[in-house]
Design a protein around this motif. Sequence first.
Motif, short mmCIF file in Angstrom:
data_model
loop_
_atom_site.label_atom_id
_atom_site.label_comp_id
_atom_site.label_asym_id
_atom_site.label_seq_id
_atom_site.Cartn_x
_atom_site.Cartn_y
_atom_site.Cartn_z
N ASN A 9 0.82 -1.21 0.00
CA ASN A 9 0.00 0.00 0.00
C ASN A 9 0.85 1.26 0.00
O ASN A 9 0.59 2.23 -0.72
CB ASN A 9 -0.93 0.01 1.22
N THR A 175 -12.89 -3.18 -3.31
CA THR A 175 -11.90 -3.16 -2.24
C THR A 175 -12.32 -4.00 -1.04
O THR A 175 -11.52 -4.27 -0.16
CB THR A 175 -11.64 -1.71 -1.78
N ASN A 177 -12.67 -7.11 0.97
CA ASN A 177 -11.87 -8.33 0.89
C ASN A 177 -12.65 -9.53 0.39
O ASN A 177 -12.09 -10.41 -0.27
CB ASN A 177 -11.26 -8.65 2.27
N SER A 180 -12.57 -9.17 -3.50
CA SER A 180 -11.34 -8.68 -4.12
C SER A 180 -10.72 -9.66 -5.11
O SER A 180 -9.84 -9.28 -5.88
CB SER A 180 -10.31 -8.35 -3.04
N PHE A 228 -4.54 -3.22 -3.77
CA PHE A 228 -4.59 -1.76 -3.59
C PHE A 228 -5.27 -1.13 -4.79
O PHE A 228 -4.97 -1.46 -5.94
CB PHE A 228 -3.20 -1.17 -3.45
N GLU A 231 -8.37 5.73 -4.36
CA GLU A 231 -9.68 6.36 -4.48
C GLU A 231 -9.63 7.49 -5.51
O GLU A 231 -8.59 8.10 -5.74
CB GLU A 231 -10.13 6.92 -3.13
N GLY A 246 -3.66 0.80 -9.45
CA GLY A 246 -4.17 -0.44 -8.89
C GLY A 246 -3.08 -1.50 -8.89
O GLY A 246 -2.24 -1.53 -9.80
#
Length: 254
Positions: A9, A175, A177, A180, A228, A231, A246
């Motif tokens: 991240n 996003t 989990n 994902s 990741f 936004e 991403g």
Amino acid sequence: MMTRDISVNQLATAVMWWLSYSSAVGRDYVLSESAIKFPVAEYLERSRTDSIELEFGHPKLSRKRFDLFFKNEKNEKNVFEFKYIKNNSTRSSDEKQRIFNDLMRLYLYLGNNKKHKGYFLICGNQLEFVSNFQTLILKPTGTNGNKFITPMFRSKPSKKKKAEGFYTKWFSFETDNSKSKKIIDIKNATGEYKTIYDNFMLEYKNPYKTKTNGKLKLPDNITTNLVFLSEDIKQQTGLYQPTKIGIWEIIKTI
């Protein structure tokens, strides 16, 4: 020099702001897949790594290389493939093919070694990322469904628009989990997807045989996992386009 544990991240954020800064000061002309190596390498140099190597040779494919390799504090051997979206590049058949080739190269690297990790990183200015990758919609034409038209991209990203279209077969943009992961069904593919998968076999069967003396086989499926996704940043009139990024990990399907 103080070092820190590696965080994907944090790495993604460092790349995003480095590229956004370069764009803001008018250096868009230097931004490309090769340019991504600079902020990634700078971040890794300040982290707990045993080695960093650019253009790392693929252990199972002759004359094929990854954009970046590094070994972290857990002795995990990580490889990255980079893509930079520019001038609607992700709409072309050639670029779709290259993106899938990246995913398969990463998958082949994993093998059965749990210490091998493979990541796909893609970024570009926010408008291009959303319009030409995250929500790229291709409408079939004709009777065979193999030809497509690509609508013009929107003037600005829409947060209300659910990700759909070509690349959502390969990548999740959720996003949460629990949502994902995306399983890419290679065995039962049809249309343009099947053509892409078949083309991979044609291009890579000889490099695989040369390196391993074995026969290349496509798996029934592979899985990508979103680790990741930045936004959207609210755009103000007259300002540059910020970068959107991403990162997905390629994992073995159980």
